[in-house]
Design an enzyme around this catalytic site. Structure first.
Site, short mmCIF file in Angstrom:
data_model
loop_
_atom_site.label_atom_id
_atom_site.label_comp_id
_atom_site.label_asym_id
_atom_site.label_seq_id
_atom_site.Cartn_x
_atom_site.Cartn_y
_atom_site.Cartn_z
N GLY A 298 -6.48 -82.67 22.32
CA GLY A 298 -5.76 -84.05 22.61
C GLY A 298 -4.28 -83.57 22.23
CB SER A 299 -2.58 -83.45 19.19
OG SER A 299 -2.92 -83.62 18.02
CG HIS B 136 -16.23 -88.89 24.25
ND1 HIS B 136 -14.91 -88.20 22.15
CD2 HIS B 136 -17.39 -89.75 23.27
CE1 HIS B 136 -15.52 -88.38 21.34
NE2 HIS B 136 -16.91 -89.60 21.75
N GLY C 213 -12.08 -92.30 17.28
CA GLY C 213 -11.31 -93.82 16.95
C GLY C 213 -9.41 -93.07 17.18
CG PHE C 214 -6.99 -93.79 15.76
CD1 PHE C 214 -6.33 -94.46 16.64
CD2 PHE C 214 -8.11 -94.09 15.02
CE1 PHE C 214 -5.84 -95.72 16.41
CE2 PHE C 214 -7.80 -95.91 14.41
CZ PHE C 214 -7.14 -96.40 15.08
N GLY C 215 -5.95 -89.96 18.44
CA GLY C 215 -6.04 -88.60 18.24
C GLY C 215 -5.08 -88.04 17.27
N GLY C 216 -4.67 -86.99 17.13
CA GLY C 216 -3.77 -86.13 16.22
C GLY C 216 -4.08 -86.55 15.10
CG ASP D 82 -11.14 -89.49 23.92
OD1 ASP D 82 -11.96 -88.87 23.28
OD2 ASP D 82 -9.69 -88.75 24.25
CG HIS E 170 -12.01 -84.74 26.00
ND1 HIS E 170 -13.70 -85.23 25.73
CD2 HIS E 170 -11.95 -85.58 25.49
CE1 HIS E 170 -14.12 -86.22 24.67
NE2 HIS E 170 -13.44 -86.41 24.36
CG MET F 243 -11.43 -94.94 21.80
SD MET F 243 -10.55 -94.99 21.17
CE MET F 243 -10.05 -92.99 21.23
CG ASP G 274 -13.62 -85.40 20.75
OD1 ASP G 274 -12.11 -84.64 20.71
OD2 ASP G 274 -13.14 -85.82 21.15
N GLY G 275 -11.57 -83.18 18.31
CA GLY G 275 -10.66 -83.69 16.80
C GLY G 275 -10.32 -82.48 15.91
N GLY G 276 -9.08 -82.67 16.03
CA GLY G 276 -7.96 -81.44 15.16
C GLY G 276 -8.54 -79.92 15.76
CG MET H 274 -15.56 -92.63 20.84
SD MET H 274 -14.23 -92.09 20.54
CE MET H 274 -13.09 -91.50 22.25
CB SER I 85 -8.77 -85.42 24.30
OG SER I 85 -8.64 -86.59 24.62
CG MET J 256 -17.38 -87.03 17.48
SD MET J 256 -15.94 -87.21 18.41
CE MET J 256 -14.27 -87.82 18.27
C1 DX5 Z 1 -11.35 -89.21 19.11
C2 DX5 Z 1 -11.36 -88.89 20.28
C3 DX5 Z 1 -10.52 -86.94 20.53
C4 DX5 Z 1 -9.05 -86.97 21.05
C5 DX5 Z 1 -8.81 -86.01 20.02
O1 DX5 Z 1 -12.14 -89.89 19.01
O2 DX5 Z 1 -12.16 -88.91 20.64
O3 DX5 Z 1 -10.87 -86.71 22.01
O4 DX5 Z 1 -8.04 -87.54 21.64
O5 DX5 Z 1 -7.48 -85.76 19.59
P1 DX5 Z 1 -6.46 -84.56 19.56
O6 DX5 Z 1 -7.42 -83.12 19.55
O7 DX5 Z 1 -5.35 -84.99 18.58
O8 DX5 Z 1 -7.77 -84.66 17.70
ZN ZN Z 2 -12.90 -87.11 22.43
#
Ligand code: DX5
Ligand code: ZN
Length: 222
Positions: free
Chosen positions: A196-197, A65, A141-144, A34, A32, A36, A174-176, A67, A9, A136
């Site tokens: 992502g992160s 993706h 909503g947010f990475g990390g 995102d 990917h 939003m 997706d996520g973490g 959102m 991502s 999910m």
């Molecule tokens: C969060 C996004 C994810 C996010 C993943 O809402 O849909 O794609 O970027 O980031 P990490 O891998 O840092 O959780």
């Molecule tokens: Zn995503």
């Protein structure tokens, strides 16, 4: 279950240099993106114009993706912007079957996302309409954010439903997702992994893509 795919991502990449940032993940299966809208989630990123510019900057296919609210109206524009896969949230879609069919008719893979608290069972009969389901593993909503282990049983149940229906639907998480969490997702039945992160905080993002792939592959081969 399909072969393991790694989908970085760009949410945690440098937005002022996205063309160069996608160049740092050349071995990824997908990029990917995102999207939003500040309504479906409390964050705002970019729209189809930016996605179209990005699609011209890389040979790696784009996995959008969305959102966003009103995906029935807005999702098809992301196929036109060059995305080979488009994911809408079922919580926002008014007519998910019609939307999935429209995305496929336009030539994209159609995918449906579920937030952590949304069950998969009510959508069992939709599986043949979908090329991928995104579960999910954080609140969108947010990475990390920290990976939510509570989603693991749903990954198993989703994989079991796909096996029961004999469909080729991919199962994305997706996520973490990181070297610490990817194995348990692969063991539970996921085959497409957004990170992502974990990727963009690594000194060598493409080496992290390879490391994530190796760890997921070893989890399913053992
Ligand atoms: C969060 C996004 C994810 C996010 C993943 O809402 O849909 O794609 O970027 O980031 P990490 O891998 O840092 O959780
Ligand atoms: Zn995503």
């Amino acid at each position: 279950m399909g072969s393991i795919q790694i989908t970085p991502s760009i949410l945690n990449a440098d937005f002022a240099a996205l063309g160069a940032e996608v160049g740092r993940i050349g071995s990824a299966d997908w990029v990917h993106v995102d999207v939003m809208d500040n309504h479906f989630v409390p964050n705002l990123t970019f729209g189809p114009t930016m996605v179209e510019a990005l699609s011209k900057a890389t040979d790696v296919p784009l996995d959008a993706h969305l959102m966003i609210e009103a995906p029935d109206q807005h999702a098809p524009a992301y196929v036109e912007a060059g995305c080979a896969s488009v994911t809408f949230h079922v919580e926002a879609a008014k007519a998910p079957v019609r939307l999935a069919r429209e995305l496929r008719a336009k030539g994209a893979r159609a995918s449906m996302a579920l937030k952590p608290a949304t069950p998969i069972e009510p959508y069992e009969d939709l599986l043949p309409e979908l090329d991928m389901v995104l579960l999910m593993t954080v609140e969108p909503g947010f990475g990390g954010q920290r990976f939510l282990d509570l989603v693991l049983p749903k990954i198993r149940r989703a994989r079991a439903l796909m096996d029961k229906h004999g469909v080729e639907t991919w199962l994305q998480v997706d996520g973490g997702i990181s070297l610490d969490t990817i194995e348990r997702c692969a063991e539970a039945g996921a085959d497409v992994f957004v990170a992502g992160s974990a990727v963009y905080s690594a000194d060598d993002p493409d080496a992290m893509v390879a490391a994530l792939r190796a760890r997921a592959e070893s989890a399913v081969s053992s």
